[in-house]
Design an enzyme around this catalytic site. Structure first.
Site, PDB file in Angstrom:
ATOM      1  N   GLY A 132     -75.124 -26.933  15.881  1.00  0.00           N
ATOM      2  CA  GLY A 132     -74.601 -25.744  15.974  1.00  0.00           C
ATOM      3  C   GLY A 132     -74.007 -25.038  17.210  1.00  0.00           C
ATOM      4  O   GLY A 132     -73.091 -24.388  16.871  1.00  0.00           O
ATOM      5  N   ASN A 137     -78.104 -37.506  23.880  1.00  0.00           N
ATOM      6  CA  ASN A 137     -77.048 -38.051  22.874  1.00  0.00           C
ATOM      7  C   ASN A 137     -77.280 -39.852  21.719  1.00  0.00           C
ATOM      8  O   ASN A 137     -78.331 -40.251  23.470  1.00  0.00           O
ATOM      9  CB  ASN A 137     -75.743 -37.496  22.840  1.00  0.00           C
ATOM     10  CG  ASN A 137     -75.313 -36.929  22.459  1.00  0.00           C
ATOM     11  OD1 ASN A 137     -75.620 -35.726  22.165  1.00  0.00           O
ATOM     12  ND2 ASN A 137     -73.404 -36.199  23.118  1.00  0.00           N
ATOM     13  N   ASN A 169     -66.260 -31.637  22.461  1.00  0.00           N
ATOM     14  CA  ASN A 169     -66.504 -32.355  21.037  1.00  0.00           C
ATOM     15  C   ASN A 169     -64.962 -31.147  20.785  1.00  0.00           C
ATOM     16  O   ASN A 169     -64.773 -30.276  20.824  1.00  0.00           O
ATOM     17  CB  ASN A 169     -67.240 -30.771  21.072  1.00  0.00           C
ATOM     18  CG  ASN A 169     -68.920 -31.556  21.336  1.00  0.00           C
ATOM     19  OD1 ASN A 169     -69.803 -32.731  21.316  1.00  0.00           O
ATOM     20  ND2 ASN A 169     -69.708 -30.715  23.151  1.00  0.00           N
ATOM     21  N   GLY A 223     -71.161 -26.009  17.691  1.00  0.00           N
ATOM     22  CA  GLY A 223     -69.754 -26.133  17.367  1.00  0.00           C
ATOM     23  C   GLY A 223     -69.812 -25.047  16.339  1.00  0.00           C
ATOM     24  O   GLY A 223     -68.446 -24.529  16.192  1.00  0.00           O
ATOM     25  N   GLU A 269     -68.835 -35.287  17.492  1.00  0.00           N
ATOM     26  CA  GLU A 269     -69.572 -34.165  18.164  1.00  0.00           C
ATOM     27  C   GLU A 269     -69.255 -35.441  19.719  1.00  0.00           C
ATOM     28  O   GLU A 269     -69.603 -37.038  19.532  1.00  0.00           O
ATOM     29  CB  GLU A 269     -70.986 -34.431  17.602  1.00  0.00           C
ATOM     30  CG  GLU A 269     -71.937 -33.932  18.830  1.00  0.00           C
ATOM     31  CD  GLU A 269     -73.206 -33.375  18.406  1.00  0.00           C
ATOM     32  OE1 GLU A 269     -73.816 -32.818  19.186  1.00  0.00           O
ATOM     33  OE2 GLU A 269     -73.685 -33.284  17.200  1.00  0.00           O
ATOM     34  N   ASN A 287     -78.402 -26.736  16.933  1.00  0.00           N
ATOM     35  CA  ASN A 287     -79.640 -27.052  15.806  1.00  0.00           C
ATOM     36  C   ASN A 287     -80.880 -27.664  16.782  1.00  0.00           C
ATOM     37  O   ASN A 287     -81.282 -27.663  16.051  1.00  0.00           O
ATOM     38  CB  ASN A 287     -79.361 -28.350  15.264  1.00  0.00           C
ATOM     39  CG  ASN A 287     -77.548 -27.996  14.451  1.00  0.00           C
ATOM     40  OD1 ASN A 287     -78.248 -27.054  13.378  1.00  0.00           O
ATOM     41  ND2 ASN A 287     -76.634 -28.663  14.368  1.00  0.00           N
ATOM     42  N   GLN A 298     -79.618 -37.064  18.380  1.00  0.00           N
ATOM     43  CA  GLN A 298     -80.606 -36.816  19.701  1.00  0.00           C
ATOM     44  C   GLN A 298     -81.471 -37.313  20.439  1.00  0.00           C
ATOM     45  O   GLN A 298     -82.513 -36.555  18.842  1.00  0.00           O
ATOM     46  CB  GLN A 298     -79.760 -35.638  19.550  1.00  0.00           C
ATOM     47  CG  GLN A 298     -77.794 -34.468  20.034  1.00  0.00           C
ATOM     48  CD  GLN A 298     -78.020 -34.655  19.156  1.00  0.00           C
ATOM     49  OE1 GLN A 298     -77.558 -34.638  18.063  1.00  0.00           O
ATOM     50  NE2 GLN A 298     -76.243 -35.120  19.053  1.00  0.00           N
TER      51      GLN A 298
END
Length: 269
Positions: A210, A65, A182, A212, A200, A76, A47
């Protein structure tokens, strides 16, 4: 124009972070982001994170992304930005307001509450999201939740038996999900432990996701499969997900800086 960046990662989920909080960054196009994401000819990342000013929070965070598309949330990256910022902060995202409290190499992010209504995911048509009457090959009867971005969660007996590299893109792009989705495949190990793999949206198989982990833990908690605090182990490492009395989701885990650099924007289109 030369632009500085900070490369960071959370459990191997990696980011290039551009700091435009003073408002002087140009807007990058999708083709430029894809070129920068190339791991052989660019910086390489899952990302691209762009920080900017905010009227409602300490600062804003926009998330792109590797395919160039913008997404609403990244757990994250929220922790990584918190570690980079170095102090407790409120962060405005397109998926909603989040709070982050960093430590030296760890951070906890308050991600808000999960949303379960079909139109909040969103789905193409009305459906009970708790146990959806759907299946893709061996993956059946999933649950869906929005934790700032959309997730579908499958619980399986053997995580290793699932060919997520082939089923992930098929499910992500199913017409049922107008904004794509996702895909999380999880194995409950105990009341406080889950193993997880994630396909993802826009990035593919990832070492860690994160949101997820938040989505999977929240669905499992809603269904009475786990306690309010659970360890979620992904290929890149483990996150701690905690649910408070108001339904809020809190995610704690490591994040660290890898290196710093700069690039000439004209070199990437």
């Amino acid at each position: 124009m030369r632009i500085s960046f900070v490369k960071m990662h959370g459990l191997g989920n990696d980011f290039a972070i551009l700091d435009g909080r003073d408002g002087d960054l140009p807007l990058l196009g999708e083709a430029q982001i894809r070129a920068l994401a190339d791991r052989n000819r660019g910086i390489g990342f899952d990302q691209l994170i762009v920080l900017g000013p905010s009227e409602t929070a300490d600062f804003a965070m926009r998330i792109h992304n590797a395919d160039g598309g913008e997404v609403e949330a990244c757990g994250n990256a929220t922790r990584a930005v918190g570690v980079l910022h170095g102090a407790e902060a409120s962060i405005e995202t397109t998926g909603g307001m989040v709070q982050v409290r960093p430590g030296t190499s760890m951070a906890e992010a308050a991600m808000g509450a999960g949303r379960f209504e079909w139109q909040d995911i969103p789905l193409a048509y009305a459906m009970d999201t708790r146990e959806m009457p759907l299946g893709w090959d061996m993956l059946e009867r999933p649950s869906a939740v929005n934790v700032g971005n959309p997730h579908i969660v499958f619980f399986v007996d053997d995580l290793r038996a699932v060919p997520l590299e082939t089923l992930g893109p098929e499910i992500e792009t199913d017409p049922l999900f107008p904004q794509r989705i996702n895909v999380n495949v999880a194995q409950i190990l105990s009341r406080d432990s889950i193993r997880l793999r994630v396909w993802e949206r826009g990035a593919g198989l990832t070492l860690a996701c994160g949101t997820g982990a938040c989505a999977t833990a929240t669905v499992a908690y809603r269904q009475g499969l786990v306690d309010s605090v659970v360890q979620v182990t992904l290929p890149g490492g483990t996150l701690t997900i905690r649910h408070d009395d108001e339904g809020g989701i809190h995610m704690a885990g490591p994040a660290s800086e890898t290196y710093r650099g700069s690039f000439e924007l004209d070199d990437f289109g």
